[in-house]
Write an enzyme that holds these catalytic residues in place. Structure first.
Site, mmCIF file in Angstrom:
data_model
loop_
_atom_site.group_PDB
_atom_site.id
_atom_site.type_symbol
_atom_site.label_atom_id
_atom_site.label_comp_id
_atom_site.label_asym_id
_atom_site.label_seq_id
_atom_site.Cartn_x
_atom_site.Cartn_y
_atom_site.Cartn_z
ATOM 1 N N CYS A 176 45.008 7.950 130.485
ATOM 2 C CA CYS A 176 45.628 9.066 129.756
ATOM 3 C C CYS A 176 46.801 8.501 128.951
ATOM 4 C CB CYS A 176 46.037 10.197 130.684
ATOM 5 S SG CYS A 176 47.326 9.788 131.887
ATOM 6 N N ASN A 179 50.081 8.077 132.177
ATOM 7 C CA ASN A 179 49.685 7.597 133.511
ATOM 8 C C ASN A 179 50.576 8.177 134.613
ATOM 9 O OD1 ASN A 179 49.328 4.483 135.367
ATOM 10 N ND2 ASN A 179 47.919 6.175 135.304
ATOM 11 N N CYS A 198 50.345 12.047 134.949
ATOM 12 C CA CYS A 198 49.774 13.372 135.239
ATOM 13 C C CYS A 198 48.258 13.326 135.439
ATOM 14 C CB CYS A 198 50.102 14.362 134.117
ATOM 15 S SG CYS A 198 51.863 14.649 133.862
ATOM 16 N N ARG A 199 47.506 13.162 134.342
ATOM 17 C CA ARG A 199 46.044 13.335 134.410
ATOM 18 C C ARG A 199 45.303 12.149 135.000
ATOM 19 N NH1 ARG A 199 45.460 14.470 128.218
ATOM 20 N NH2 ARG A 199 47.153 12.941 128.351
ATOM 21 N N SER A 200 45.566 10.929 134.505
ATOM 22 C CA SER A 200 44.753 9.799 134.993
ATOM 23 C C SER A 200 45.041 9.434 136.449
ATOM 24 C CB SER A 200 44.835 8.581 134.061
ATOM 25 O OG SER A 200 46.133 8.052 133.981
ATOM 26 N N ASP A 257 46.914 18.397 128.511
ATOM 27 C CA ASP A 257 47.999 17.594 129.091
ATOM 28 C C ASP A 257 48.997 18.504 129.812
ATOM 29 O OD1 ASP A 257 49.996 15.852 129.739
ATOM 30 O OD2 ASP A 257 49.836 14.722 127.870
#
Ligand code: 4NP
Length: 156
Positions: free
Chosen positions: A8, A11, A13-15, A125
């Site tokens: 993401c 690095n 939140c999402r990934s 995001d």
């Protein structure tokens, strides 16, 4: 070992959420000796930082541990080293493709490519939306499909 990298922007939140969720699914399937998961960001702001509180909280509520996870930036060698490189959105994908060789480009996918029935193509995001539950839901479904895809393709 089959290597899967989630990417993401930050690095945090999402990934890392995808990494932790996917690793948990891999362990539940008894495949931890066959499939390795990691994550990285295209940006450099959060190197060495733990996952965002929103990501930690939502994962904790699902019984998934994030202890010891820290942010890192994606590097050129990752494209050679990993077998599946899974971007969270179109911008992350574009940034990865910019420094990928032709062979490496063939490993890059977007997570929601594996969830064609979703209206969304990009994982929103939560650093900006604040909606970590929505992200968890998409990440969980996308990772489930991704694992099915890899198991079929790799005969696992
Ligand atoms: P992520 O979210 O890409 O899901 O980790 C973000 C985290 C931090 C920033 C942007 C997105 N930032 O600009 O610091």
């Amino acid at each position: 070992m089959i290597r899967v990298l989630f990417v993401c922007l930050g690095n945090i939140c999402r990934s890392p959420m995808a990494e932790a969720v996917f690793r948990n699914m891999v362990a539940n399937a008894g495949l931890e000796n066959k499939i390795f998961a990691d994550s990285a960001g295209t940006g450099s702001w959060h190197i060495g930082k733990p996952p965002h509180e929103g990501t930690r909280n939502v994962l904790k509520s699902k019984g998934i541990d994030t202890a010891g996870m820290t942010g890192r930036q994606v590097k050129k060698q990752d494209l050679a080293h990993f077998d599946y490189i899974i971007a969270m959105d179109a911008s992350n994908e574009e940034n990865l493709r910019r420094f990928a060789s032709e062979n490496e480009a063939g490993k890059i996918r977007r997570l929601l490519d594996f969830l064609p029935e979703s209206d969304l193509r990009d994982v929103p995001d939560p650093y900006y939306t604040g909606n970590f539950e929505e992200v968890y839901d998409l990440v969980e479904k996308g990772c489930r499909r991704l694992l099915e895809y890899i198991r079929e393709r790799e005969n696992l």
